[in-house]
Design a protein around this motif. Structure first.
Motif, PDB file in Angstrom:
ATOM      1  N   UNK A  41       0.854  -1.188   0.000  1.00 18.33           N
ATOM      2  CA  UNK A  41       0.000   0.000   0.000  1.00 18.33           C
ATOM      3  C   UNK A  41       0.890   1.238   0.000  1.00 18.33           C
ATOM      4  N   UNK A  42       0.823   1.985  -1.086  1.00 17.30           N
ATOM      5  CA  UNK A  42       1.568   3.236  -1.165  1.00 17.30           C
ATOM      6  C   UNK A  42       0.632   4.401  -0.945  1.00 17.30           C
ATOM      7  N   UNK A  43       1.189   5.532  -0.461  1.00 11.34           N
ATOM      8  CA  UNK A  43       0.318   6.703  -0.364  1.00 11.34           C
ATOM      9  C   UNK A  43       0.061   7.235  -1.772  1.00 11.34           C
ATOM     10  N   UNK A  44      -0.720   8.272  -1.890  1.00 10.64           N
ATOM     11  CA  UNK A  44      -1.213   8.713  -3.195  1.00 10.64           C
ATOM     12  C   UNK A  44      -0.113   9.097  -4.180  1.00 10.64           C
ATOM     13  N   UNK A  45       1.064   9.503  -3.690  1.00 10.18           N
ATOM     14  CA  UNK A  45       2.100   9.900  -4.646  1.00 10.18           C
ATOM     15  C   UNK A  45       3.166   8.814  -4.867  1.00 10.18           C
ATOM     16  N   UNK A  46       3.058   7.671  -4.217  1.00  9.55           N
ATOM     17  CA  UNK A  46       4.023   6.582  -4.410  1.00  9.55           C
ATOM     18  C   UNK A  46       3.452   5.559  -5.384  1.00  9.55           C
ATOM     19  N   UNK A  47       4.219   5.206  -6.383  1.00  8.28           N
ATOM     20  CA  UNK A  47       3.787   4.204  -7.368  1.00  8.28           C
ATOM     21  C   UNK A  47       4.658   2.959  -7.241  1.00  8.28           C
ATOM     22  N   UNK A  48       4.017   1.826  -7.023  1.00  8.68           N
ATOM     23  CA  UNK A  48       4.719   0.552  -6.916  1.00  8.68           C
ATOM     24  C   UNK A  48       5.280   0.192  -8.285  1.00  8.68           C
ATOM     25  N   UNK A  66       3.165  -0.159 -11.515  1.00  2.00           N
ATOM     26  CA  UNK A  66       2.682   1.207 -11.697  1.00  2.00           C
ATOM     27  C   UNK A  66       1.295   1.458 -11.094  1.00  2.00           C
ATOM     28  N   UNK A  67       1.135   1.123  -9.822  1.00  2.00           N
ATOM     29  CA  UNK A  67      -0.105   1.371  -9.102  1.00  2.00           C
ATOM     30  C   UNK A  67       0.222   1.743  -7.662  1.00  2.00           C
ATOM     31  N   UNK A  68      -0.704   2.349  -6.948  1.00  2.00           N
ATOM     32  CA  UNK A  68      -0.462   2.752  -5.565  1.00  2.00           C
ATOM     33  C   UNK A  68      -0.694   1.598  -4.585  1.00  2.00           C
ATOM     34  N   UNK A  69      -1.612   0.693  -4.901  1.00  2.00           N
ATOM     35  CA  UNK A  69      -1.879  -0.446  -4.015  1.00  2.00           C
ATOM     36  C   UNK A  69      -1.914  -1.736  -4.822  1.00  2.00           C
ATOM     37  N   UNK A  70      -1.580  -2.825  -4.164  1.00  8.84           N
ATOM     38  CA  UNK A  70      -1.546  -4.121  -4.835  1.00  8.84           C
ATOM     39  C   UNK A  70      -1.812  -5.206  -3.796  1.00  8.84           C
ATOM     40  N   UNK A  71      -2.577  -6.214  -4.193  1.00 10.75           N
ATOM     41  CA  UNK A  71      -2.848  -7.367  -3.338  1.00 10.75           C
ATOM     42  C   UNK A  71      -2.661  -8.630  -4.166  1.00 10.75           C
ATOM     43  N   UNK A  72      -1.955  -9.592  -3.599  1.00 10.00           N
ATOM     44  CA  UNK A  72      -1.726 -10.858  -4.308  1.00 10.00           C
ATOM     45  C   UNK A  72      -2.983 -11.706  -4.274  1.00 10.00           C
ATOM     46  N   UNK A  73      -3.051 -12.658  -5.194  1.00  8.87           N
ATOM     47  CA  UNK A  73      -4.079 -13.687  -5.028  1.00  8.87           C
ATOM     48  C   UNK A  73      -3.721 -14.500  -3.775  1.00  8.87           C
ATOM     49  N   UNK A  74      -4.701 -15.169  -3.198  1.00  6.13           N
ATOM     50  CA  UNK A  74      -4.432 -15.993  -2.023  1.00  6.13           C
ATOM     51  C   UNK A  74      -3.511 -17.148  -2.420  1.00  6.13           C
ATOM     52  N   UNK A  75      -2.448 -17.342  -1.649  1.00  5.41           N
ATOM     53  CA  UNK A  75      -1.470 -18.394  -1.898  1.00  5.41           C
ATOM     54  C   UNK A  75      -1.604 -19.437  -0.795  1.00  5.41           C
ATOM     55  N   UNK A  76      -1.766 -20.695  -1.176  1.00  7.61           N
ATOM     56  CA  UNK A  76      -1.801 -21.765  -0.182  1.00  7.61           C
ATOM     57  C   UNK A  76      -0.420 -22.375  -0.084  1.00  7.61           C
TER      58      UNK A  76
END
Length: 128
Positions: A41-48, A66-76
């Motif tokens: 999770x980046x703040x509004x001016x940080x780009x992953x 190139x997005x501010x937030x990212x979530x992985x798929x669930x990994x087992x």
């Protein structure tokens, strides 16, 4: 800026390899499987820019996110897994950049790390 971006990805990959390589030989593996989710999770001016995540030697990487937030798929993770880890790079236009990286295991936040600045590297790992 492009050169900085190209340098950060190999650094993150190296951090992941070192994290796995430096795990103790006497670590006890997990006795059962776990559901793991990785978040950045980046703040509004940080780009992953890039993400490297996984468990033991099973690593997944993404570049040019190139997005501010990212979530992985669930990994087992299978029984016997020693550790999970995540490394993320992000860029911000100034020192007010903020990047939070998190590992959730079975729905519970287990580890979190926060990086600040303009060239951000967030690293987090969790040992079962």
């Amino acid at each position: 800026m492009k050169t900085l971006k190209n340098l950060l990805f190999p650094i993150v990959a190296l951090l992941v390899m070192l994290t796995v390589a430096c795990s103790k030989d006497d670590d006890k593996p997990a006795s059962s499987s776990h559901k793991v989710v990785f978040k950045a999770i980046g703040n509004t001016n940080a780009k992953i820019q890039s993400i490297v995540y996984g468990y033991d030697d099973k690593i997944t990487s993404h570049s040019d996110v190139n997005t501010a937030t990212w979530t992985s798929p669930e990994v087992t993770t299978p029984a016997g897994t020693l550790m999970v880890n995540m490394n993320v790079t992000a860029l911000a236009p100034d020192a007010s950049g903020n990047l939070k990286v998190q590992i959730f295991v079975d729905g519970e936040l287990k580890k979190e790390n926060v990086a600040t600045g303009s060239a951000l590297v967030g690293a987090v790992s969790y040992t079962f």
